[in-house]
Design a protein around this motif. Sequence first.
Motif, short mmCIF file in Angstrom:
data_model
loop_
_atom_site.label_atom_id
_atom_site.label_comp_id
_atom_site.label_asym_id
_atom_site.label_seq_id
_atom_site.Cartn_x
_atom_site.Cartn_y
_atom_site.Cartn_z
N ILE A 142 5.26 10.72 1.99
CA ILE A 142 4.67 9.39 2.17
C ILE A 142 5.75 8.33 2.26
CG2 ILE A 142 3.25 7.62 1.05
CD1 ILE A 142 1.62 10.00 -0.13
N ALA A 143 6.76 8.42 1.38
CA ALA A 143 7.84 7.42 1.38
C ALA A 143 8.60 7.41 2.70
CB ALA A 143 8.79 7.70 0.21
N ILE A 144 8.92 8.59 3.20
CA ILE A 144 9.68 8.68 4.45
C ILE A 144 8.90 8.10 5.62
CG2 ILE A 144 10.63 10.30 6.14
CD1 ILE A 144 11.37 12.12 3.76
N VAL A 145 7.61 8.35 5.65
CA VAL A 145 6.78 7.92 6.78
C VAL A 145 6.39 6.45 6.69
CG1 VAL A 145 4.53 8.23 7.88
CG2 VAL A 145 5.87 10.23 7.21
N ALA A 146 6.11 5.95 5.48
CA ALA A 146 5.38 4.67 5.37
C ALA A 146 6.12 3.51 4.74
CB ALA A 146 4.08 4.90 4.60
N ILE A 147 7.22 3.75 4.02
CA ILE A 147 7.89 2.62 3.34
C ILE A 147 8.70 1.82 4.35
CG2 ILE A 147 9.64 1.97 1.66
CD1 ILE A 147 7.07 2.82 0.37
N LEU A 174 0.83 -1.21 0.00
CA LEU A 174 0.00 0.00 0.00
C LEU A 174 0.86 1.26 0.00
CD1 LEU A 174 -2.77 1.33 0.17
CD2 LEU A 174 -2.64 1.12 2.66
N ALA A 175 1.93 1.26 0.80
CA ALA A 175 2.82 2.42 0.85
C ALA A 175 3.48 2.68 -0.51
CB ALA A 175 3.89 2.21 1.92
N VAL A 176 3.92 1.60 -1.17
CA VAL A 176 4.52 1.74 -2.50
C VAL A 176 3.50 2.28 -3.49
CG1 VAL A 176 5.47 0.46 -4.46
CG2 VAL A 176 6.27 -0.03 -2.15
N VAL A 177 2.28 1.74 -3.44
CA VAL A 177 1.22 2.16 -4.36
C VAL A 177 0.94 3.66 -4.22
CG1 VAL A 177 -1.26 1.98 -4.82
CG2 VAL A 177 0.12 -0.10 -4.58
N VAL A 178 0.77 4.12 -2.99
CA VAL A 178 0.40 5.53 -2.78
C VAL A 178 1.54 6.46 -3.17
CG1 VAL A 178 -0.28 7.24 -1.05
CG2 VAL A 178 -1.24 4.95 -0.97
N SER A 179 2.77 6.12 -2.77
CA SER A 179 3.90 6.98 -3.07
C SER A 179 4.16 7.06 -4.58
CB SER A 179 5.15 6.46 -2.35
OG SER A 179 6.25 7.32 -2.58
N THR A 180 4.14 5.91 -5.25
CA THR A 180 4.39 5.93 -6.69
C THR A 180 3.24 6.56 -7.46
OG1 THR A 180 3.60 3.63 -6.85
CG2 THR A 180 5.98 3.97 -6.68
N PHE A 181 2.03 6.51 -6.89
CA PHE A 181 0.90 7.20 -7.53
C PHE A 181 1.18 8.70 -7.62
CE2 PHE A 181 -2.91 9.78 -7.04
CZ PHE A 181 -3.67 9.36 -8.13
N SER A 218 0.29 -15.92 -5.57
CA SER A 218 -0.34 -14.60 -5.66
C SER A 218 0.59 -13.56 -6.27
CB SER A 218 -0.76 -14.13 -4.26
OG SER A 218 0.38 -13.95 -3.42
N ARG A 219 1.74 -14.00 -6.80
CA ARG A 219 2.72 -13.05 -7.29
C ARG A 219 2.20 -12.22 -8.46
NH1 ARG A 219 7.19 -16.11 -7.46
NH2 ARG A 219 7.66 -15.41 -5.34
N GLY A 220 1.41 -12.83 -9.34
CA GLY A 220 0.88 -12.09 -10.47
C GLY A 220 0.02 -10.91 -10.02
N SER A 221 -0.85 -11.16 -9.05
CA SER A 221 -1.71 -10.09 -8.55
C SER A 221 -0.91 -8.98 -7.90
CB SER A 221 -2.72 -10.66 -7.54
OG SER A 221 -3.51 -11.66 -8.13
N THR A 222 0.08 -9.35 -7.07
CA THR A 222 0.88 -8.34 -6.36
C THR A 222 1.76 -7.56 -7.32
OG1 THR A 222 0.90 -9.79 -4.43
CG2 THR A 222 2.47 -7.97 -4.45
N MET A 223 2.44 -8.26 -8.22
CA MET A 223 3.29 -7.57 -9.20
C MET A 223 2.46 -6.67 -10.11
SD MET A 223 6.57 -8.07 -9.06
CE MET A 223 7.94 -9.20 -8.80
N GLY A 224 1.29 -7.17 -10.52
CA GLY A 224 0.42 -6.36 -11.36
C GLY A 224 -0.04 -5.10 -10.66
N LEU A 225 -0.36 -5.22 -9.36
CA LEU A 225 -0.80 -4.06 -8.59
C LEU A 225 0.31 -3.02 -8.49
CD1 LEU A 225 -2.86 -2.64 -6.78
CD2 LEU A 225 -1.95 -3.96 -4.85
N VAL A 226 1.53 -3.46 -8.15
CA VAL A 226 2.62 -2.51 -7.99
C VAL A 226 3.02 -1.90 -9.33
CG1 VAL A 226 5.05 -2.28 -7.34
CG2 VAL A 226 3.48 -3.53 -5.87
#
Length: 410
Positions: free
Chosen positions: A187-192, A16-23, A138-146
């Motif tokens: 976000i990256a500093i706080v959550a990654i 989730l942290a990666v998703v939000v920061s990269t968004f 579940s790697r496909g789902s996780t990799m696809g999400l990121v």
Amino acid sequence: MYGNPLKVRVPSSAVLAVVVSTFFLGFGGGVVFPILPDLGTIIGITPLVVGLILSVNRIVRLIANAPAGVLVDRIGTRKPFIAGVVLETAATFGYVIAMYAPTPAAWFFGTRVLWGLGSAFVLATAYTIAANVSEHESRGSTMGLVRGATSLGFPAGMALGGVVSEFYGTVIAFEAAAGLSVAATLIAIVAIPETHADHRSERASILDINVTTSTLVIGGTNFGLLFTYSGVVFATLVSFLKTTDAAAVVVGPQGTYGVLIGMSVLIGSICSIAGGKLSDTLSRRMPVIVSCLIVLALGVLVLASANTFLSLFLAMALLGVGQGGVGGPLLSLLGDQTNREQLGRATGTYNVLGDLGAAVGLLVSPSVAELIGFRSLYAVTVSVPLIAVGLILVYLLSERESVQKGHLAE
């Protein structure tokens, strides 16, 4: 290939942290992209210099991707991720300064260098985090999400950047990008979190990269994917729109470019998640990868003959489905085939080959389009994803025996 994956001890909040920061990073990057291909008009530089500015970030990543992957395997994911986000944020402020500098072309070139260095660290760490926190099934789902998250903010930013630059000017658009990048940094500093501690390799050196057959073939497929989409199409579409009446549908070529690319990348982000999930459900990567590469080729073919906004929209939608749908399964295939202690290095090599494709496309396509025309350029480019289909098919079919022993590759 390497036995059962290690049990994940990091909470799913890492993804989730990666998703939000990269968004937010993607949103900021999307704001500026409709403007960059039109720098020739804005600051009076040649198409060759525009091509250099567009491609230099990819060229820098060619050099930085492999060391970034090695560094991840050596020290972990958190520090390199934060460093990458900070570098990209600094680059967005460089765009604003460039508009007031006496040598704007040099400033734009320098900021693209900085952006390329930062994105090398962001991508190497984002994909490694995804591989670390996902189970085999579940790697496909996780990799696809990121992967989708790394481009999810881009379409909104593209649309906003094209429209804002038309109505309020280039500087305001660049300032909006800088503000969004600051949010990504916080976000990256706080959550990654740190996810790679259990898989660090103390012996990792700068020359110790992953160049196994599987990594080179999967990375070569990524070369063809990014050459076509992030290279040729991104570099030439705004100029191509100036040769058609379709650009009048929105707010000039930049606005139309922003809407079309933004829509395409949005579709790609959705299809990245769906493609990864589908490859998990089927327990097979190959059908999804091959089908999406064929759709990508079809999108380029439609673009070569497009002369209305509807046909342009269809072409860019097909391109979005193709490039997005193949991304999650392709990265998952890389994770399936790679020892976890080598994940950072394998990801670095994968990114090197992808960035090489994008850099070549960005660098040469504006000049080639001037020589042979946009439609001829697109017609020739159709062959690139089809060659990638042949490459991945030959490799995966040759690995059929090992696939049948339990790998989710075919």
